[in-house]
Design a protein around this motif. Structure first.
Motif, mmCIF file in Angstrom:
data_model
loop_
_atom_site.group_PDB
_atom_site.id
_atom_site.type_symbol
_atom_site.label_atom_id
_atom_site.label_comp_id
_atom_site.label_asym_id
_atom_site.label_seq_id
_atom_site.Cartn_x
_atom_site.Cartn_y
_atom_site.Cartn_z
ATOM 1 N N ALA A 1 0.862 -1.182 0.000
ATOM 2 C CA ALA A 1 0.000 0.000 0.000
ATOM 3 C C ALA A 1 0.896 1.230 0.000
ATOM 4 C CB ALA A 1 -0.936 0.009 1.206
ATOM 5 N N ILE A 2 0.428 2.287 -0.641
ATOM 6 C CA ILE A 2 1.203 3.529 -0.729
ATOM 7 C C ILE A 2 0.303 4.696 -0.360
ATOM 8 C CG2 ILE A 2 2.585 5.047 -2.197
ATOM 9 C CD1 ILE A 2 3.158 2.688 -4.000
ATOM 10 N N VAL A 3 0.819 5.599 0.445
ATOM 11 C CA VAL A 3 0.156 6.867 0.743
ATOM 12 C C VAL A 3 1.170 7.973 0.504
ATOM 13 C CG1 VAL A 3 -1.047 8.262 2.448
ATOM 14 C CG2 VAL A 3 -1.317 5.782 2.467
ATOM 15 N N GLY A 4 0.777 8.982 -0.260
ATOM 16 C CA GLY A 4 1.708 10.057 -0.580
ATOM 17 C C GLY A 4 1.059 11.422 -0.498
ATOM 18 N N THR A 5 1.878 12.398 -0.218
ATOM 19 C CA THR A 5 1.456 13.797 -0.175
ATOM 20 C C THR A 5 2.297 14.597 -1.152
ATOM 21 O OG1 THR A 5 0.740 13.704 2.132
ATOM 22 C CG2 THR A 5 1.311 15.858 1.268
#
Length: 724
Positions: A46-50
């Motif tokens: 899973a990837i979360v980016g800003t």
């Protein structure tokens, strides 16, 4: 929130979440981190980016490899990607003419007597197209859990300040919203919320990643470092520091939630700022080095070769063949432009998707310079055909615009002239794309011009253009090279033209013109006759514009030819034929440019018993025999050739109001004006030259120059405006 991909993941290892912080250009280091993870065979579940982390993370989640992302980011001309206007070769011909006549670069709209401004310095069209093209293989996926790697982008609601977690919809739009730095990028509207850079809310979204049912977090933090007091030298620096302090506080809170199982990677990026996109390659290397420094901890998460191969097999969705396009439609908000869009995109229908042709068509639409953005997405009807949906958004500061020009020539000997002008453009007058354009000019040559441009079809090719012109100008009358008088010529003309545009490069017009005017002695012998005159003319004009830049062209060519046929049958005082030509070729190597520019005109035949000063051509002034006073030579026949060389000595690619391209150059000019065509010869030309320093500013080009004439005359200039 449930993760639909859990069943496809091995259950004998921990689920790994990747957190990529914001940081602008510093975010390129995330690519290096991804490269190291692939080399160590560390899977990402899973990837979360800003912000830039959302861009890198979204591309990786879509199935791109770290090497593919590195190649993409290293090949992008970031300076060009942050320019909204199409490259000049793609700009509609009418907009090229706007640039030619009104070079001040201020994007202004006009409504209710008030000036309107864009909501961001950058609208992001080119950046959005880059994201769109590289996420096209997954563009029909609406749930980000269904991507090859589940993904979340973080944005902020500019109205409420709330954190917005983007987990569905348009992947390219989500990435673009997450990096919309307020005041720099135009905000993005998604689900009726106006979104800006997620760094304002959660620059290091560790808690959001934890909610994706992961066991271990790998956190890549490239948050902007605080500057020392000696570096805080401008209001811009202080404002950035204030924002960095606020972001770091939230980042520190997120980092405090990390556990001993989590791995944090901090690339050593030194003083690299969020805007240093020229250092992308170095940032990638620093990211890879930082991840290598955590090899011991990351190796514990590594998979054997066979299991890692199985993991990679899940990401092969990108390699599916593109669909055949069976239809093109517009979204609900673009219905006003549906006919224009369908006419432009029609050649794509019934053929397999050709991304290069698709990009060309989108660029042509954007080149009309009417839209803030032109975007598209692949659509697939249930048990039905595949097609394209095109979304065109009118400029938020349109559809009426105002442009400006400033022209100043001062030779520091009392001979100064200036003109200031504005152009008011009312677009979208009707569904065929008609425009009403009005020019107002004050100064030495007052002018009023208004034209109604009416395309005949939705594909903007053929058009009708009625025009009204009121103009005042000065013309010298000479006896050989001796000035006798200066006439003030006033004219009023009405014109009806029919024409055809040739893509973005040319235009042909033919028409008739009827007018009248008066010429009066302004300076000189008061006994010289004053004239009232009537004009009735047929006109034909062909123009070609293939220059890459108008102010300081480096490559390309332009050409214009006009024939004016005065006829008594059309109301003219006497029959005459006047031909004028102008051509320019520019070629560059490195920072060096050579320009060959030639102009000429002749009254081919004239039944009038006396010369008509209103038809005279003029020479003199910077790059028009630079050693002579402006407009000091005039006649019914003229010719001039210039050979110019200039070198770019200032790059103008760094932040700062005074950082503009600077050029140093010289010219050789040879030309003259003649009362009789039989007098025209190379031997009877003036030989002039100039040395100049030029700046390409938002007001247009500014020159400081010295001119020299073969007969001993000299002139020094401050010149503002386009000499070409």
């Amino acid at each position: 929130m449930a993760d639909s991909s859990v069943a496809t993941r091995p259950n004998d290892r921990p689920r790994i979440g990747l957190v990529l912080s914001g940081g602008g250009a510093r975010g390129a280091a995330h690519v290096g981190v991804l490269k190291a993870l692939e080399q160590m065979r560390v899977p990402v579940d899973a990837i979360v980016g800003t912000s830039m982390g959302a861009v890198v993370g979204g591309l990786y989640a879509s199935g791109m490899s770290a090497d593919e992302i590195e190649k993409l980011m290293s090949s992008i001309d970031w300076q060009d990607a942050f320019r909204d206007r199409p490259s000049r070769k793609d700009l509609a011909f009418r907009r090229k003419q706007d640039d030619r006549d009104f070079p001040v670069r201020l994007p202004l709209g006009l409504k209710g007597g008030k000036l309107l401004y864009p909501r961001g310095l950058i609208q992001g069209q080119k950046l959005n197209q880059m994201l769109r093209l590289n996420t096209l293989p997954v563009s029909t996926i609406q749930r980000f859990d269904d991507l090859p790697i589940p993904f979340r982008a973080v944005a902020a609601d500019i109205e409420t300040g709330d954190t917005v977690i983007l987990d569905h919809g348009d992947l390219a739009a989500a990435m673009r919203a997450s990096m919309s730095a307020p005041g720099v990028f135009e905000p993005v509207e998604i689900d009726r919320r106006v979104l800006v850079d997620g760094g304002l809310a959660e620059n290091l979204p560790a808690e959001i990643a934890r909610d994706l049912h992961v066991d271990v977090l790998i956190v890549s933090d490239v948050s902007t470092t605080l500057m020392k007091r000696d570096a805080l030298v401008s209001p811009f620096d202080v404002s950035n520091q204030m924002l960095a302090i606020l972001i770091r506080r939230e980042t520190a809170r997120q980092r405090a939630t990390l556990t001993d199982r989590d791995v944090i990677i901090e690339p050593l990026l030194g003083g690299m700022t969020s805007f240093d996109f020229n250092d992308v390659r170095q940032a990638i290397e620093r990211g890879e080095t930082a991840a290598e420094g955590a090899r011991t901890r990351l190796s514990a998460l590594s998979l054997p070769d066979d299991k890692y191969a199985g993991y990679l097999a899940l990401r092969q969705i990108r390699h599916r063949q593109g669909p055949e396009i069976e239809f093109v439609r517009t979204d609900e908000r673009s219905q006003r432009y549906s006919k224009i869009i369908e006419a432009a995109m029609k050649p794509l229908v019934g053929k397999p998707l050709d991304t290069s042709e698709l990009e060309k068509r989108i660029t042509e639409l954007y080149g009309l310079d009417l839209f803030e953005t032109v975007d598209y997405r692949l659509v697939h009807e249930d048990d039905g055909p595949d097609g394209l949906e095109v979304r065109a958004r009118r400029k938020s500061w349109g559809p009426n615009y105002v442009r400006f020009s400033l022209n100043l020539q001062d030779d520091f000997e009392g001979n100064a002239s200036y003109n200031a002008a504005s152009r008011f453009i009312i677009t979208e007058v009707n569904r065929l794309g008609a425009e009403w354009v009005t020019d107002l000019q004050i100064g030495e040559n007052p002018l009023f011009r208004t034209e109604f441009y009416q395309p005949i079809s939705y594909a903007p090719r053929y058009f009708i253009a009625p025009q009204l012109l009121l103009e005042v100008r000065n013309v010298q009358l000479l006896n050989g090279q001796v000035p006798l008088a200066e006439f003030r010529v006033r004219s009023q003309e009405a014109e009806l033209a029919f024409g055809r545009e040739f893509g973005s490069w040319g235009e042909l017009r033919v028409g008739v013109r009827r007018g009248q005017g008066q010429s009066r002695v302004h300076i000189g012998d008061p006994t010289l006759p004053e004239q009232d005159f009537d004009t009735g003319e047929a006109i034909a004009r062909f123009a070609y514009d293939g220059l890459d830049n108008l102010n300081f062209p480096r490559n390309g060519q332009s050409f214009e030819m006009q024939w004016t046929a005065g006829r008594t049958g059309l109301g003219d005082d006497a029959s005459s034929d006047i031909l004028s030509l102008d051509g320019l070729i520019a070629r560059s190597w490195g920072r060096h440019t050579m320009v060959l520019w030639a102009s000429g005109g002749s009254t081919v035949h004239d039944d009038s018993p006396t010369p008509s000063v209103q038809d005279f051509f003029t020479l003199g002034g910077f790059l028009n025999l630079s050693g002579l006073t402006a407009n000091s030579i005039a006649g019914p026949h003229y010719g001039i050739a210039r050979l110019m060389y200039y070198r770019q000595i200032g790059r103008g690619d760094r932040p700062g109001l005074l950082s503009v391209p600077v050029y140093a150059g010289l010219s050789f000019e040879m030309g003259n004006a003649w009362a009789e065509r039989s007098q025209a010869s190379v031997r009877d030309t003036r030989k002039d030259g100039s040395l100049f320093l030029g700046l390409d500013t938002f007001l247009g080009p500014i020159y400081i120059a010295a001119g020299y004439d073969s007969e001993g005359e000299t002139a020094f200039y401050l010149f503002v405006g386009r000499p070409f």
